[in-house]
Design a protein around this motif. Structure first.
Motif, PDB file in Angstrom:
ATOM      1  N   ILE A  59       0.863  -1.258  -0.017  1.00  0.00           N
ATOM      2  CA  ILE A  59       0.094   0.164  -0.092  1.00  0.00           C
ATOM      3  C   ILE A  59       0.724   1.151  -0.113  1.00  0.00           C
ATOM      4  O   ILE A  59       0.447   2.155  -0.666  1.00  0.00           O
ATOM      5  CB  ILE A  59      -0.896   0.074   1.038  1.00  0.00           C
ATOM      6  CG1 ILE A  59      -0.240  -0.142   2.602  1.00  0.00           C
ATOM      7  CG2 ILE A  59      -1.943  -0.970   1.095  1.00  0.00           C
ATOM      8  CD1 ILE A  59      -1.234   0.332   3.858  1.00  0.00           C
ATOM      9  N   LEU A  60       2.113   1.377   0.722  1.00  0.00           N
ATOM     10  CA  LEU A  60       2.980   2.308   0.611  1.00  0.00           C
ATOM     11  C   LEU A  60       3.277   2.962  -0.892  1.00  0.00           C
ATOM     12  O   LEU A  60       3.441   3.959  -1.236  1.00  0.00           O
ATOM     13  CB  LEU A  60       4.046   2.188   1.614  1.00  0.00           C
ATOM     14  CG  LEU A  60       4.418   3.378   2.378  1.00  0.00           C
ATOM     15  CD1 LEU A  60       3.455   4.301   3.011  1.00  0.00           C
ATOM     16  CD2 LEU A  60       5.477   3.184   3.432  1.00  0.00           C
ATOM     17  N   LEU A  84       0.553   4.532  -2.652  1.00  0.00           N
ATOM     18  CA  LEU A  84       0.221   6.001  -2.138  1.00  0.00           C
ATOM     19  C   LEU A  84       1.458   6.770  -2.752  1.00  0.00           C
ATOM     20  O   LEU A  84       1.444   8.001  -3.302  1.00  0.00           O
ATOM     21  CB  LEU A  84       0.434   6.028  -0.432  1.00  0.00           C
ATOM     22  CG  LEU A  84       0.205   7.762  -0.084  1.00  0.00           C
ATOM     23  CD1 LEU A  84      -1.379   7.480   0.132  1.00  0.00           C
ATOM     24  CD2 LEU A  84       0.472   7.588   1.591  1.00  0.00           C
ATOM     25  N   CYS A 135      -1.152   2.953   5.868  1.00  0.00           N
ATOM     26  CA  CYS A 135      -0.012   3.937   5.243  1.00  0.00           C
ATOM     27  C   CYS A 135       0.826   4.698   6.309  1.00  0.00           C
ATOM     28  O   CYS A 135       2.052   4.670   6.373  1.00  0.00           O
ATOM     29  CB  CYS A 135      -0.464   4.701   4.039  1.00  0.00           C
ATOM     30  SG  CYS A 135      -1.177   3.972   2.641  1.00  0.00           S
ATOM     31  N   ARG A 192       2.668   2.181   8.436  1.00  0.00           N
ATOM     32  CA  ARG A 192       4.051   1.660   7.759  1.00  0.00           C
ATOM     33  C   ARG A 192       5.258   2.993   7.732  1.00  0.00           C
ATOM     34  O   ARG A 192       6.202   2.531   7.744  1.00  0.00           O
ATOM     35  CB  ARG A 192       3.599   1.263   6.483  1.00  0.00           C
ATOM     36  CG  ARG A 192       2.479   0.257   6.305  1.00  0.00           C
ATOM     37  CD  ARG A 192       3.088  -1.118   6.451  1.00  0.00           C
ATOM     38  NE  ARG A 192       2.220  -2.048   6.221  1.00  0.00           N
ATOM     39  CZ  ARG A 192       1.639  -2.648   5.064  1.00  0.00           C
ATOM     40  NH1 ARG A 192       2.378  -2.584   4.049  1.00  0.00           N
ATOM     41  NH2 ARG A 192       0.544  -3.526   5.217  1.00  0.00           N
TER      42      ARG A 192
END
Length: 681
Positions: free
Chosen positions: A171-172, A175, A385, A388
């Motif tokens: 997911i990072l 983003l 996010c 993380r």
């Protein structure tokens, strides 16, 4: 809702991770669950910009929330359904405890008012957070009629659960890739929309306060205080937006719950959550006398002890509370940590562990206009996010780019670095992103101000070691030292004791036949070109004359004043700002000359200094006829030092003893002497 440019941009790069924030508010008012629970479902079924898909998804979300959330008075209805069907699905806050009598775990479901639900040890070990306050989950609650027949039987049991939070390994990256399509201004606006805030009518300071609120979610072991008026949403972010935050209401806490239970070794909240927020901080209390000391130790090192074992955690401590008086009044009667509990209020060692003091008074009360109706990131995606990002640091971007001034101690530097790192991570989630100078400087200034606010309160308590609070930084190779102040210490009628930017000088005009003496600030900027340009329209004739004298002296005495720099190769823009009834700026030539010199030299004039005097074309310093009046005005305006022509010395014998002790009066003989005494060492 009409989609704007930002909505369309977000939809093109973050499809599937967006939700309309007005829909969230509609549901969160209808059902007894936090915002992030509603967004979790909306993200699953309504993560689209297509109106038809949104409508279909809304029906599913509505149906699920209606069927699975337990409103007050419906407890027995859900229990009956579980008995009839053998199981029922609910959305609830689940917590668990060990029952020593039966050597088994029991779960609590508050919405059903059941405290003795059977749950397997395997489920508890997989989701340890249910032992330290619990979390929201989609739960399958079973009912066993045979157990119900037993004496003291516990018929209800957890058959399965799914934590309400996202878990995706990439997911990072998603983003980071999306961020590259936004400008910095667009990304700031989009991030604030993602926490439900409409930026259209917000000042830059208010927006910065919201960003500062988000730093604990992206930075490990970060300690922050926010005190301010009621109703500004101080606890909203920590209660409604992220499942990784835990809110302790009323400030009540136990050492076992916060840190570690010595009886069974269970880790506490700071080990289980990214952020632990104490709401209503004035009521903080622990069950043990040394509870605050344990917290202080943890805030310093990120460690606490259990017997001989040292346990490390990275949960942030956030303390929020209300001011019962306005900030200016609080500053007059005490300090800005006044509303804190007695054990912390005057403890400078505790304050030193606070990395940032967020000015809650910069945030308006939450109302409809402040809430956005546009698209933003789904909360569980955003919170995952941010969680993380805690594993990374951006302190390295400061190396060889920012140098802090001498007023910062080691702890100050660490605090500023952590705040800067957090703000940069919010703006640039990619670890390899290039950070432009203006964005790095934006983060550094917010960080310095938030930490200086802490230092100022330590200074007010009277500790000599904290007396130097003039926080500054030098950016890149240009070598200009810039000072950062805390606005609440400044008064419109007071000059304060912070050094101004190079080229800015406080002065008092002695006035004239038709005008009283008055306070002015001269602001000079230099660039390529030649000559001096006054920005005031129209230019007051007396000030024009003083500027002309200053300009000619700068050219004719440049070697003595600015060394090898040739002022004829610089164009100066000058502005006169009046702070009293006086408007003409008469006889301020010495201050004007020093403003021109310091703008070339990139040096600041000492903080709290007012420079008085006129210089003529020949370089002589003219006498001042009302030195005592000028000294009295300087004291009234909050000056700590006054620089005057040496010819004023005899007049000042008439200055009262009381006045003479309130300001440091120094004298100069010529322009060079005045410049050397004015410049900050």
């Amino acid at each position: 809702m009409e989609m704007d440019h930002l909505d369309n941009l977000a939809a093109s790069v973050l499809d599937g991770y967006l939700v309309r924030k007005d829909l969230v508010r509609t549901f969160s008012r209808q059902f007894p669950v936090p915002t992030y629970v509603v967004e979790f479902l909306l993200g699953r079924y309504c993560a689209s910009i297509d109106p038809e898909e949104i409508e279909e998804g809304l029906e599913i979300v509505q149906r699920q929330l209606r069927a699975r959330t337990v409103k007050a008075g419906e407890e027995e209805l859900f229990k009956a359904r579980a008995r009839e069907k053998g199981a029922v699905k609910i959305i609830d806050l689940i917590s668990a405890r060990l029952d020593a009598k039966t050597d088994s775990y029991l779960a609590t479901l508050p919405s059903l008012q059941i405290k003795d639900v059977r749950i397997s040890g395997a489920l508890v070990n997989t989701h340890e957070r249910m032992l330290t306050g619990g979390f929201y989950a989609e739960i399958t609650l079973g009912y066993d009629a045979a157990i119900a027949q037993e004496k003291n039987g516990r018929p209800f049991g957890i058959e399965g659960l799914r934590e309400i939070q996202l878990s995706k390994h990439d997911i990072l990256d998603i983003l980071t890739e999306a961020r590259q399509q936004f400008t910095t201004a667009e990304w700031k606006q989009f991030l604030l929309r993602s926490i439900g805030i409409n930026t259209e009518k917000l000042s830059e300071r208010t927006q910065n306060a919201f960003f500062l609120r988000m730093v604990p979610f992206v930075e490990r072991n970060y300690n922050m205080v926010e005190l301010g008026p009621r109703g500004t949403g101080k606890s909203h972010l920590f209660q409604q937006v992220s499942p990784y935050a835990h809110l302790i209401s009323g400030g009540k806490a136990t050492v076992a719950k916060m840190f570690v239970n010595n009886a069974n070794g269970r880790r506490g909240l700071v080990c289980q959550y990214d952020v632990v927020c104490f709401d209503e901080v004035s009521g903080i209390s622990f069950d043990q006398k040394d509870g605050v000391n344990i917290m202080k130790g943890y805030m310093e090192s990120g460690e606490f002890s259990r017997g001989k074992e040292s346990i490390r955690a990275d949960g942030c401590i956030v303390l929020v509370g209300n001011f019962d008086v306005d900030v200016e009044h609080q500053q007059r009667i005490g300090h800005l940590f006044g509303p804190m509990p007695q054990e912390m209020r005057d403890d400078t060692a505790f304050m030193d562990r606070i990395h940032a003091y967020l000015p809650g008074w910069d945030v308006p009360k939450i109302n409809k206009e402040l809430l956005t109706n546009h698209f933003g990131l789904v909360s569980d995606f955003l919170s995952e996010c941010m969680s993380r990002l805690r594993r990374e640091s951006r302190v390295s971007v400061l190396h060889n780019r920012v140098l802090y001034g001498g007023a910062l101690s080691g702890r100050d530097t660490n605090a500023v670095n952590m705040t800067t790192s957090g703000l940069i991570k919010l703006l640039y989630p990619g670890q390899t992103d290039e950070i432009p100078d203006e964005d790095l400087e934006w983060a550094v200034r917010i960080a310095l101000e938030a930490r200086r606010r802490v230092k100022e309160q330590q200074k007010r308590i009277g500790a000599a070691e904290f007396r130097n609070t003039h926080f500054s930084y030098v950016f890149n190779e240009e070598g200009v030292e810039k000072f950062v102040s805390t606005p609440e210490l400044q008064s419109e009628n007071s000059i304060g004791d912070d050094p101004l930017e190079p080229g800015q000088v406080w002065t008092i005009s002695p006035g004239g036949i038709d005008e009283h003496a008055g306070l002015f600030r001269i602001e000079a900027n230099e660039g390529p070109g030649s000559g001096v340009k006054v920005l005031n329209k129209p230019v007051p004739a007396p000030f024009k004359e003083s500027i002309s004298y200053a300009e000619q002296n700068l050219y004719s005495r440049s070697v003595n004043l600015v060394g090898d720099k040739n002022p004829r190769n610089h164009e100066f823009t000058v502005q006169l700002r009046a702070f009293d009834a006086a408007k003409t700026g008469a006889k301020v030539g010495v201050a004007a000359l020093i403003a021109l010199c310091t703008s070339i030299l990139k040096k600041s004039v000492r903080g709290g200094l007012i420079i008085v005097g006129e210089i003529n074309l020949g370089g002589s310093i003219e006498p001042v006829h009302n030195s005592v009046t000028i000294a009295e005005i300087a004291i009234e305006k909050g000056a700590t030092a006054l620089l005057m022509p040496v010819a004023c010395r005899r007049q000042l014998f008439d200055l009262s003893d009381d006045m003479a002790t309130k300001v440091d009066i120094q004298f100069f003989s010529d322009a060079r002497d005045a410049l050397l005494k004015a410049i900050l060492d």
